[in-house]
Design a protein around this motif. Structure first.
Motif, PDB file in Angstrom:
ATOM      1  N   ILE A   1      -2.204  19.702  76.902  1.00  0.00           N
ATOM      2  CA  ILE A   1      -2.670  20.622  77.936  1.00  0.00           C
ATOM      3  C   ILE A   1      -3.489  21.796  77.414  1.00  0.00           C
ATOM      4  N   SER A   2      -3.369  22.118  76.116  1.00  0.00           N
ATOM      5  CA  SER A   2      -4.138  23.248  75.597  1.00  0.00           C
ATOM      6  C   SER A   2      -4.210  23.220  74.077  1.00  0.00           C
ATOM      7  N   VAL A   3      -5.224  23.931  73.556  1.00  0.00           N
ATOM      8  CA  VAL A   3      -5.310  24.123  72.108  1.00  0.00           C
ATOM      9  C   VAL A   3      -4.252  25.128  71.704  1.00  0.00           C
ATOM     10  N   ALA A   4      -3.822  25.057  70.439  1.00  0.00           N
ATOM     11  CA  ALA A   4      -2.807  25.988  69.959  1.00  0.00           C
ATOM     12  C   ALA A   4      -2.949  26.193  68.460  1.00  0.00           C
TER      13      ALA A   4
ATOM     14  N   ASP B   1     -11.491  29.997  69.725  1.00  0.00           N
ATOM     15  CA  ASP B   1     -11.163  31.080  70.662  1.00  0.00           C
ATOM     16  C   ASP B   1      -9.810  31.688  70.316  1.00  0.00           C
ATOM     17  N   VAL B   2      -8.849  30.838  70.017  1.00  0.00           N
ATOM     18  CA  VAL B   2      -7.510  31.319  69.657  1.00  0.00           C
ATOM     19  C   VAL B   2      -7.548  32.013  68.293  1.00  0.00           C
ATOM     20  N   LEU B   3      -8.281  31.433  67.353  1.00  0.00           N
ATOM     21  CA  LEU B   3      -8.393  32.040  66.026  1.00  0.00           C
ATOM     22  C   LEU B   3      -8.998  33.441  66.089  1.00  0.00           C
ATOM     23  N   ARG B   4     -10.006  33.630  66.938  1.00  0.00           N
ATOM     24  CA  ARG B   4     -10.610  34.964  67.097  1.00  0.00           C
ATOM     25  C   ARG B   4      -9.607  35.964  67.656  1.00  0.00           C
ATOM     26  N   LYS B   5      -8.817  35.552  68.620  1.00  0.00           N
ATOM     27  CA  LYS B   5      -7.790  36.444  69.187  1.00  0.00           C
ATOM     28  C   LYS B   5      -6.752  36.813  68.134  1.00  0.00           C
TER      29      LYS B   5
END
Length: 85
Positions: free
Chosen positions: A6-9, A27-31
């Motif tokens: 359902i999503s990247v993690a 996107d997650v890595l930037r956050k």
């Protein structure tokens, strides 16, 4: 109901961070970088399933193929978000 992706993690620092589709791992890595200015390696990249389980790219590929979410993998044996959305 079959397990689905359902999503990247990202699993790092004792937590699992994710963003909903169509987010990419970057996107997650930037956050995460904004949060603690630490670069996370590629081995920390995976996905969340509809059961709330974190899985690595290889296990995610098996799940996505079995669930009919993808017909083929662009970089087998691993799953990439580009395969899904």
């Amino acid at each position: 109901m079959a397990e689905r992706i359902i999503s990247v993690a990202i699993s790092a620092f004792g937590i699992v961070a994710s963003l909903p589709a169509p987010a990419r791992h970057g996107d997650v890595l930037r956050k995460l970088y904004d949060f603690n200015q630490t670069v996370v390696g590629g081995d920390a990249q995976g996905f969340l399933t509809n059961t709330g389980r974190y899985v690595n790219r290889r296990d995610a590929a098996v799940i996505a193929l079995e669930a009919g979410q993808v017909d083929k993998l662009t970089a087998a044996p691993d799953l990439y978000s580009e395969d899904l959305w």
